[in-house]
Motif scaffolding. Sequence first.
Motif, PDB file in Angstrom:
ATOM      1  N   GLY A 146      75.418   5.317  44.603  1.00 28.09           N
ATOM      2  CA  GLY A 146      74.501   5.101  45.725  1.00 28.09           C
ATOM      3  C   GLY A 146      75.308   5.027  47.005  1.00 28.09           C
ATOM      4  O   GLY A 146      76.505   4.776  46.977  1.00 28.09           O
ATOM      5  N   HIS A 147      74.650   5.248  48.157  1.00 34.76           N
ATOM      6  CA  HIS A 147      75.428   5.378  49.387  1.00 34.76           C
ATOM      7  C   HIS A 147      75.856   4.043  49.987  1.00 34.76           C
ATOM      8  O   HIS A 147      76.525   4.014  51.002  1.00 34.76           O
ATOM      9  N   ASP A 148      75.500   2.925  49.347  1.00 36.14           N
ATOM     10  CA  ASP A 148      75.985   1.635  49.853  1.00 36.14           C
ATOM     11  C   ASP A 148      76.159   0.662  48.685  1.00 36.14           C
ATOM     12  O   ASP A 148      75.614  -0.430  48.683  1.00 36.14           O
ATOM     13  N   PHE A 149      76.928   1.087  47.692  1.00 33.01           N
ATOM     14  CA  PHE A 149      77.114   0.308  46.464  1.00 33.01           C
ATOM     15  C   PHE A 149      77.674  -1.082  46.750  1.00 33.01           C
ATOM     16  O   PHE A 149      78.604  -1.242  47.529  1.00 33.01           O
ATOM     17  N   ARG A 150      77.066  -2.092  46.123  1.00 37.73           N
ATOM     18  CA  ARG A 150      77.555  -3.480  46.234  1.00 37.73           C
ATOM     19  C   ARG A 150      77.632  -4.083  44.829  1.00 37.73           C
ATOM     20  O   ARG A 150      76.612  -4.233  44.156  1.00 37.73           O
ATOM     21  N   PRO A 151      78.838  -4.424  44.354  1.00 38.09           N
ATOM     22  CA  PRO A 151      79.009  -4.932  42.982  1.00 38.09           C
ATOM     23  C   PRO A 151      78.141  -6.142  42.674  1.00 38.09           C
ATOM     24  O   PRO A 151      77.770  -6.358  41.522  1.00 38.09           O
ATOM     25  N   ALA A 152      77.809  -6.952  43.714  1.00 29.98           N
ATOM     26  CA  ALA A 152      76.974  -8.140  43.463  1.00 29.98           C
ATOM     27  C   ALA A 152      75.633  -7.743  42.840  1.00 29.98           C
ATOM     28  O   ALA A 152      75.023  -8.531  42.108  1.00 29.98           O
ATOM     29  N   GLN A 341      85.641  10.970  62.124  1.00 32.28           N
ATOM     30  CA  GLN A 341      84.812   9.773  62.279  1.00 32.28           C
ATOM     31  C   GLN A 341      84.596   9.055  60.954  1.00 32.28           C
ATOM     32  O   GLN A 341      84.648   7.839  60.875  1.00 32.28           O
ATOM     33  N   PHE A 342      84.343   9.820  59.883  1.00 40.83           N
ATOM     34  CA  PHE A 342      83.916   9.193  58.634  1.00 40.83           C
ATOM     35  C   PHE A 342      84.925   9.289  57.486  1.00 40.83           C
ATOM     36  O   PHE A 342      84.987   8.390  56.650  1.00 40.83           O
ATOM     37  N   ILE A 343      85.692  10.371  57.432  1.00 45.13           N
ATOM     38  CA  ILE A 343      86.558  10.587  56.261  1.00 45.13           C
ATOM     39  C   ILE A 343      87.981  10.101  56.505  1.00 45.13           C
ATOM     40  O   ILE A 343      88.566   9.406  55.668  1.00 45.13           O
ATOM     41  N   ASN A 344      88.544  10.439  57.670  1.00 43.76           N
ATOM     42  CA  ASN A 344      89.942  10.085  57.926  1.00 43.76           C
ATOM     43  C   ASN A 344      90.155   8.591  58.150  1.00 43.76           C
ATOM     44  O   ASN A 344      91.293   8.136  58.225  1.00 43.76           O
ATOM     45  N   ILE A 345      89.075   7.840  58.277  1.00 41.45           N
ATOM     46  CA  ILE A 345      89.212   6.385  58.458  1.00 41.45           C
ATOM     47  C   ILE A 345      88.882   5.619  57.176  1.00 41.45           C
ATOM     48  O   ILE A 345      88.756   4.399  57.186  1.00 41.45           O
ATOM     49  N   LEU A 346      88.751   6.351  56.064  1.00 45.64           N
ATOM     50  CA  LEU A 346      88.501   5.670  54.790  1.00 45.64           C
ATOM     51  C   LEU A 346      89.803   5.065  54.274  1.00 45.64           C
ATOM     52  O   LEU A 346      90.814   5.771  54.163  1.00 45.64           O
ATOM     53  N   PRO A 347      89.824   3.787  53.943  1.00 48.86           N
ATOM     54  CA  PRO A 347      91.055   3.180  53.416  1.00 48.86           C
ATOM     55  C   PRO A 347      91.272   3.581  51.961  1.00 48.86           C
ATOM     56  O   PRO A 347      90.322   3.637  51.183  1.00 48.86           O
ATOM     57  N   ASN A 395      86.804  -0.926  58.019  1.00 46.96           N
ATOM     58  CA  ASN A 395      86.218  -0.393  56.788  1.00 46.96           C
ATOM     59  C   ASN A 395      86.802  -1.078  55.554  1.00 46.96           C
ATOM     60  O   ASN A 395      86.083  -1.369  54.595  1.00 46.96           O
ATOM     61  N   ALA A 396      88.121  -1.331  55.594  1.00 47.10           N
ATOM     62  CA  ALA A 396      88.776  -2.015  54.471  1.00 47.10           C
ATOM     63  C   ALA A 396      88.229  -3.434  54.316  1.00 47.10           C
ATOM     64  O   ALA A 396      87.969  -3.902  53.203  1.00 47.10           O
ATOM     65  N   MET A 397      88.014  -4.114  55.451  1.00 52.13           N
ATOM     66  CA  MET A 397      87.504  -5.489  55.394  1.00 52.13           C
ATOM     67  C   MET A 397      86.047  -5.509  54.927  1.00 52.13           C
ATOM     68  O   MET A 397      85.633  -6.389  54.169  1.00 52.13           O
ATOM     69  N   GLN A 398      85.266  -4.525  55.371  1.00 46.63           N
ATOM     70  CA  GLN A 398      83.876  -4.434  54.896  1.00 46.63           C
ATOM     71  C   GLN A 398      83.837  -4.231  53.381  1.00 46.63           C
ATOM     72  O   GLN A 398      82.997  -4.794  52.688  1.00 46.63           O
ATOM     73  N   PHE A 399      84.767  -3.405  52.893  1.00 44.88           N
ATOM     74  CA  PHE A 399      84.824  -3.152  51.447  1.00 44.88           C
ATOM     75  C   PHE A 399      85.141  -4.443  50.690  1.00 44.88           C
ATOM     76  O   PHE A 399      84.479  -4.773  49.702  1.00 44.88           O
ATOM     77  N   THR A 400      86.148  -5.206  51.170  1.00 43.06           N
ATOM     78  CA  THR A 400      86.491  -6.464  50.483  1.00 43.06           C
ATOM     79  C   THR A 400      85.350  -7.475  50.595  1.00 43.06           C
ATOM     80  O   THR A 400      85.151  -8.292  49.697  1.00 43.06           O
ATOM     81  N   ASP A 401      84.585  -7.386  51.688  1.00 43.64           N
ATOM     82  CA  ASP A 401      83.402  -8.251  51.823  1.00 43.64           C
ATOM     83  C   ASP A 401      82.357  -7.887  50.775  1.00 43.64           C
ATOM     84  O   ASP A 401      81.801  -8.758  50.101  1.00 43.64           O
ATOM     85  N   GLN A 403      82.857  -6.503  47.990  1.00 46.59           N
ATOM     86  CA  GLN A 403      83.368  -6.836  46.656  1.00 46.59           C
ATOM     87  C   GLN A 403      83.389  -8.338  46.396  1.00 46.59           C
ATOM     88  O   GLN A 403      83.707  -8.775  45.296  1.00 46.59           O
ATOM     89  N   GLY A 404      83.115  -9.143  47.434  1.00 44.40           N
ATOM     90  CA  GLY A 404      83.096 -10.587  47.269  1.00 44.40           C
ATOM     91  C   GLY A 404      84.465 -11.240  47.364  1.00 44.40           C
ATOM     92  O   GLY A 404      84.604 -12.436  47.114  1.00 44.40           O
ATOM     93  N   ILE A 405      85.511 -10.485  47.738  1.00 41.64           N
ATOM     94  CA  ILE A 405      86.859 -11.053  47.875  1.00 41.64           C
ATOM     95  C   ILE A 405      86.925 -11.913  49.136  1.00 41.64           C
ATOM     96  O   ILE A 405      87.484 -13.010  49.133  1.00 41.64           O
ATOM     97  N   LEU A 406      86.355 -11.371  50.215  1.00 35.36           N
ATOM     98  CA  LEU A 406      86.276 -12.086  51.491  1.00 35.36           C
ATOM     99  C   LEU A 406      84.812 -12.152  51.914  1.00 35.36           C
ATOM    100  O   LEU A 406      83.991 -11.377  51.442  1.00 35.36           O
ATOM    101  N   THR A 407      84.530 -13.044  52.845  1.00 35.56           N
ATOM    102  CA  THR A 407      83.208 -13.044  53.490  1.00 35.56           C
ATOM    103  C   THR A 407      83.417 -13.050  54.995  1.00 35.56           C
ATOM    104  O   THR A 407      84.113 -13.917  55.539  1.00 35.56           O
ATOM    105  N   LEU A 408      82.847 -12.041  55.666  1.00 37.31           N
ATOM    106  CA  LEU A 408      82.847 -11.998  57.135  1.00 37.31           C
ATOM    107  C   LEU A 408      81.506 -12.544  57.596  1.00 37.31           C
ATOM    108  O   LEU A 408      80.458 -11.993  57.267  1.00 37.31           O
TER     109      LEU A 408
END
Length: 631
Positions: A146-152, A341-347, A395-401, A403-408
């Motif tokens: 899905g285009h906005d997968f969230r493990p939770a 804009q979208f691909i080269n900034i993917l971590p 983008n990296a921080m949003q991903f860790t958010d 995944q539940g590793i961090l919360t922003l």
Amino acid sequence: MQEAVAILRKYWKHDKFRSLQNEIIDSVLSGKDTFALMPTGGGKSVCFQIPAMMNEGICLVISPLVALMKDQVANLQKRDIKAIALTGGIRSEEMIDLLDNCQFGNYKFLYLSPERLQSDWILERIKNLPINLITIDEAHCVSQWGHDFRPAYLKISSLKKHFPKTPFLALTATATPKVKEDIINELGLHNPRIFEKSFARENIAYMVFEVEDKLFRIEQILKKNPEPSIIYVRNRKSCLEVCSQLQSLGFKATYYHGGLSSKEKDKNMQLWMNEEVQVIIATNAFGMGIDKANVKTVIHIQLPENLENYYQEAGRAGRNGEKAYAVLLTSPSDILQTENQFINILPDKKFLNQMYVKLCNYFQIAYGEGINEQFTFNLNHFCIKYGFPILKTYNAMQFTDRQGILTLSQEFSEKISMQFLIPSKEVIRYMSLNPNDEEIILAILRTYPGIYDTQTAFNLELIAKKSHHAATEIHAVLKKLKEKDIIEYHSKNNDATLIFNEVREDERTISRVSKYLENQNQLKKEQLKAVVGYVNEKKVCKSKLILNYFGEKANTDCGICSYCITKKQRKPDVISLSKEIITLLETEDLNSREIQNRTKNSPDEVIFVLQHLLDNSVILVKPNNKYTIRS
């Protein structure tokens, strides 16, 4: 279903249900697990709100979008229906009170994010509530494809064992066949009844035009269709620029983006909703809960990130059933810009690991420690300290958010906002008398063209870089301008709050989630490839392309999209028009609009022949968008 219609009439002021709503409500009331795929504007919320109102108890609604939760709760409360949302920023004591209200206060709806279910004490409280229906909104987030997968979301299925007799209702507006299968499996839906509304919008003409001058084409479209319109742009700066350009051409226009205050958003929205302005220029922050029936045209002037988002945004046109237009304007450089804009900034995994380790070092968290520690956090300062690119880091921080590793705790926002209070000619006069301030002021004006009209969010580090001055020097100039009443200037501490949800384990932490990152990066690349295919495909009906992407087969062309219209049009006399264009270009280089004016042909005819000449290497396009004879 008479009772359902009576509730619909009483609270929503409608006398009948839309397509599929009746069937979905009936399925839920019969206690069946249900999957519903209903494109934007199909009325998904009524499908769980009506059955929840008909039964004793409370409906649990799991949604990833705070803005959507707040919007739905506000709409229910306006109808005197008791609803609560457990969103971020609520203290534990307050949350206990809210859950008490749910248990003893006759509430009908409890909205929360899937991450809330990961708190054991919240789950324990929910287990004791009289839940009559569990609704999973934006259910595509359950699928890794899905285009906005969230493990939770994967943990929602655990509610089955606590509520074995309570029906699950999974709702989504955009799901490919692979995502649909994933949703049903991951949520553990038991023999679900499946309802899918067609993605076909017979009244929308999907148009793709390759143009050199996008503003000129927008002007043509808006003059031809003076009804309400939306123009989608990629960022806040473009919002202001395009709005200002259209206003200078005589159009009544306003704008909407995530950086505006709630008051400004509401004011600009109402101007457009009440049709005091024709067009609203917006980022993808605009659209949540927007249901204006008579939108005639939706224009995208940059490529969207994926066809899911494009379909939802384009689908805001023509909800009254009358013919409407979804226009995508492209130029040759758009694909490269979109990749940047979208691909080269993917971590990737390496960058994610680097960012996480440096983040722990930044806050002096030792290995094996850090769980539940909370800090204020400034993204710009962190990126400057370690030389990280801001968007990639975000983008990296949003991903860790996710995944539940961090919360922003909140969105990042600029610390400074300002507006010029004097006319531009007075600013120029000030610069001539104060040449030492000129570079800084010019950098501000070039970066924020709308800064005369409105309070504008201001990136200090960006202006420092563009003006080649230190941040302290810029602060000094701003202070001086404020004292002289040249600008209105506000400095706010809008740092985010960052919470570490796990102990620091460096690579072990990242390795555990890296497979999700790889899947998401691959998905984003495939989605952008599908967008490029949609734009570049010249021999297939645009409506067919969209339906095919979502797993539907169309037997006939739509007859109204840009491909179908071109097919119907008289093809230009290629040979004679080619000769005429070559003769013109032998004298001077010209752009397509100049060629069109000289030859008196339509834009489509000229573009068709120019493409033919380019394909046959007779001419080439120069960097200034002018055509010239190939030497």
